[in-house]
Design a protein around this motif. Structure first.
Motif, short mmCIF file in Angstrom:
data_model
loop_
_atom_site.label_atom_id
_atom_site.label_comp_id
_atom_site.label_asym_id
_atom_site.label_seq_id
_atom_site.Cartn_x
_atom_site.Cartn_y
_atom_site.Cartn_z
N SER A 1 10.35 10.50 6.64
CA SER A 1 10.38 11.17 7.95
C SER A 1 10.93 10.29 9.06
O SER A 1 11.40 10.78 10.08
CB SER A 1 8.97 11.64 8.31
N GLY A 2 10.86 8.96 8.88
CA GLY A 2 11.40 8.06 9.89
C GLY A 2 10.62 8.07 11.19
O GLY A 2 9.42 8.36 11.22
N ASP A 3 11.31 7.77 12.26
CA ASP A 3 10.69 7.69 13.59
C ASP A 3 10.17 9.06 13.99
O ASP A 3 10.94 10.03 14.06
CB ASP A 3 11.74 7.19 14.59
N PRO A 4 8.85 9.19 14.29
CA PRO A 4 8.30 10.50 14.67
C PRO A 4 8.56 10.87 16.13
O PRO A 4 8.25 11.99 16.55
CB PRO A 4 6.80 10.32 14.42
N TRP B 1 3.30 12.94 4.36
CA TRP B 1 2.26 12.67 3.37
C TRP B 1 2.17 13.81 2.36
O TRP B 1 1.94 13.58 1.16
CB TRP B 1 0.92 12.47 4.08
N ALA B 2 2.38 15.04 2.83
CA ALA B 2 2.31 16.20 1.94
C ALA B 2 3.58 16.38 1.12
O ALA B 2 3.56 17.05 0.08
CB ALA B 2 2.04 17.46 2.76
N GLY B 3 4.68 15.78 1.56
CA GLY B 3 5.99 15.98 0.94
C GLY B 3 6.96 16.40 2.02
O GLY B 3 6.92 17.55 2.47
N TYR B 4 7.80 15.47 2.48
CA TYR B 4 8.52 15.72 3.72
C TYR B 4 9.56 16.82 3.63
O TYR B 4 10.38 16.88 2.70
CB TYR B 4 9.21 14.44 4.22
N THR C 1 0.84 -1.20 0.00
CA THR C 1 0.00 0.00 0.00
C THR C 1 0.88 1.24 0.00
O THR C 1 1.98 1.25 0.56
CB THR C 1 -0.94 0.03 1.22
N LYS C 2 0.36 2.30 -0.62
CA LYS C 2 1.04 3.59 -0.56
C LYS C 2 0.53 4.42 0.62
O LYS C 2 1.07 5.50 0.89
CB LYS C 2 0.83 4.36 -1.86
N HIS C 3 -0.49 3.92 1.30
CA HIS C 3 -1.12 4.69 2.37
C HIS C 3 -0.44 4.41 3.71
O HIS C 3 -1.05 3.94 4.67
CB HIS C 3 -2.62 4.38 2.42
N VAL C 4 0.84 4.72 3.75
CA VAL C 4 1.65 4.49 4.95
C VAL C 4 2.73 5.56 5.00
O VAL C 4 3.30 5.95 3.98
CB VAL C 4 2.28 3.08 4.94
N VAL C 5 2.99 6.07 6.21
CA VAL C 5 4.02 7.09 6.43
C VAL C 5 4.88 6.68 7.62
O VAL C 5 4.64 5.66 8.25
CB VAL C 5 3.39 8.49 6.65
N GLY C 6 5.88 7.50 7.92
CA GLY C 6 6.83 7.14 8.96
C GLY C 6 7.88 6.19 8.41
O GLY C 6 8.43 5.37 9.15
N LEU C 7 8.17 6.32 7.12
CA LEU C 7 9.11 5.42 6.46
C LEU C 7 10.55 5.89 6.66
O LEU C 7 10.82 7.09 6.80
CB LEU C 7 8.79 5.33 4.98
#
Length: 343
Positions: A141-144, A296-299, A131-137
């Motif tokens: 951006s990595g670990d928030p 998600w908006a463009g890190y 899925t492309k619907h995932v962030v924190g990669l």
């Protein structure tokens, strides 16, 4: 209480039960309010849920919190949250999270996931395969956690402005319950700002690290709750303010990183009755959500930190309005969110 009753009474949009017999996946995605945009929230993976009902209740409660957190932070997202009931015994973690990625994809973009308690950036790498619907990669951006901690420190500075008359933490006595990912970064932020810090955690290695690297003082949880200090920072799981701990607190304010710090709303009333200022958790700990929303908006790291820095202004506004009214800070924050959702 039936699931439909929970949804209707709580103003929720949906709860999704997602499974895969091949991997043992049992996941619940709760969707609260997506009026402002797609639901964005982490995935909590635990083996400690005692029933499906408990897991569903947790997902729904957390999803509602994400609605409020995103709205108050001014993000174009709604409230969504996932929990995974991890299999007992041996299982293939990579395959399970790949299966979860397929499940997230099946929701068609209504929910965007990221890491949370019990999950990591490594798990999200497996999710992203489907899925492309995932962030924190990792490469984005990595670990928030560092941004969450930075935002909490900014919230604490705003709290200090209202309680102690100065917007800085130098010399303040802060007790931190939980020094996991976010808690440890918060201890670092507090150390850099000149605060005096006491820590407690069930993980002895984490406590030792906080003591060695950031000059914290280690105490057990009971001692921590009973200490006379300026600020108590709950940074573990929710419900830290409860019938057992609240009477023990000898602090001027509560401001931490944990979600759902009040076990019930009456504990907020009781804190106020004792003259302890409670900073709404979802307002203080929004930095991590801000960080992944920026991904998600463009890190852009600078933009993420700049927006997290604005948590100071949010808390300042909440506390000022609370002083000007007969409402507690958490009531003021809720009203600010509800006004945004109704606009």
């Amino acid at each position: 209480m039936s699931y439909f009753t929970q949804l209707l009474e709580g103003g929720y949009e949906a709860v999704h039960l997602l499974s895969d017999s091949r991997t043992g996946l049992r996941a619940i995605v709760g969707m609260h309010n997506t009026r402002l945009g797609p639901g964005l929230g982490g995935t909590r993976a635990l083996a400690t849920y005692t029933s499906e009902e408990e897991a569903v209740a947790d997902a729904l409660r957390l999803a509602r919190g994400m609605t409020y957190k995103a709205a108050l932070a001014g993000l174009p997202h709604g409230g969504g949250k996932a929990v995974i009931m991890l299999p007992r015994g041996n299982f293939d973690r990579a395959k399970l999270f790949e299966s979860f990625g397929r499940a997230v994809e099946s929701l068609g973009g209504r929910y965007i996931t990221t890491e949370d308690s019990g999950t990591s950036t490594d798990d999200m790498e497996h999710v992203r395969k489907h899925t492309k619907h995932v962030v924190g990669l990792k490469e984005r951006s990595g670990d928030p956690s560092p941004v969450t901690a930075y935002g909490v420190a900014r919230a604490m500075e705003a709290t200090a402005k209202h309680v102690f008359g100065r917007p800085d933490l130098k010399g303040l006595r802060v007790t931190v319950l939980g020094v996991g990912h976010v808690g440890m970064y918060l201890v670092k932020e507090l150390h850099e700002r000149g605060a005096k810090v006491w820590v407690s955690d069930i993980n002895a290695a984490s406590v030792a690290h906080a003591v060695k690297e950031y000059g914290a003082t280690a105490v057990d949880a009971d001692t921590l709750h009973r200490m006379e200090a300026d600020v108590f920072a709950p940074c573990a799981l929710g419900g830290a303010i409860n019938d057992a701990t609240l009477p023990l607190l000898k602090v001027k304010a509560v401001c931490g990183a944990a979600n759902n710090q009040l076990l019930t709303m009456r504990h907020g009333e009781q804190l106020a009755g004792r003259g302890i200022l409670y900073v709404p958790d979802y307002a203080a700990n929004a930095g991590g959500l801000i960080n992944v929303a920026q991904e998600w908006a463009g890190y852009d790291r600078e933009k993420a930190y700049a927006r997290a820095s604005n948590i100071f202004d949010t808390i300042d506004t909440v506390l000022r309005r609370a002083k000007e009214s007969s409402l507690r800070p958490e009531q003021v924050a809720d009203r600010m969110v509800e006004e945004k959702l109704a606009a």
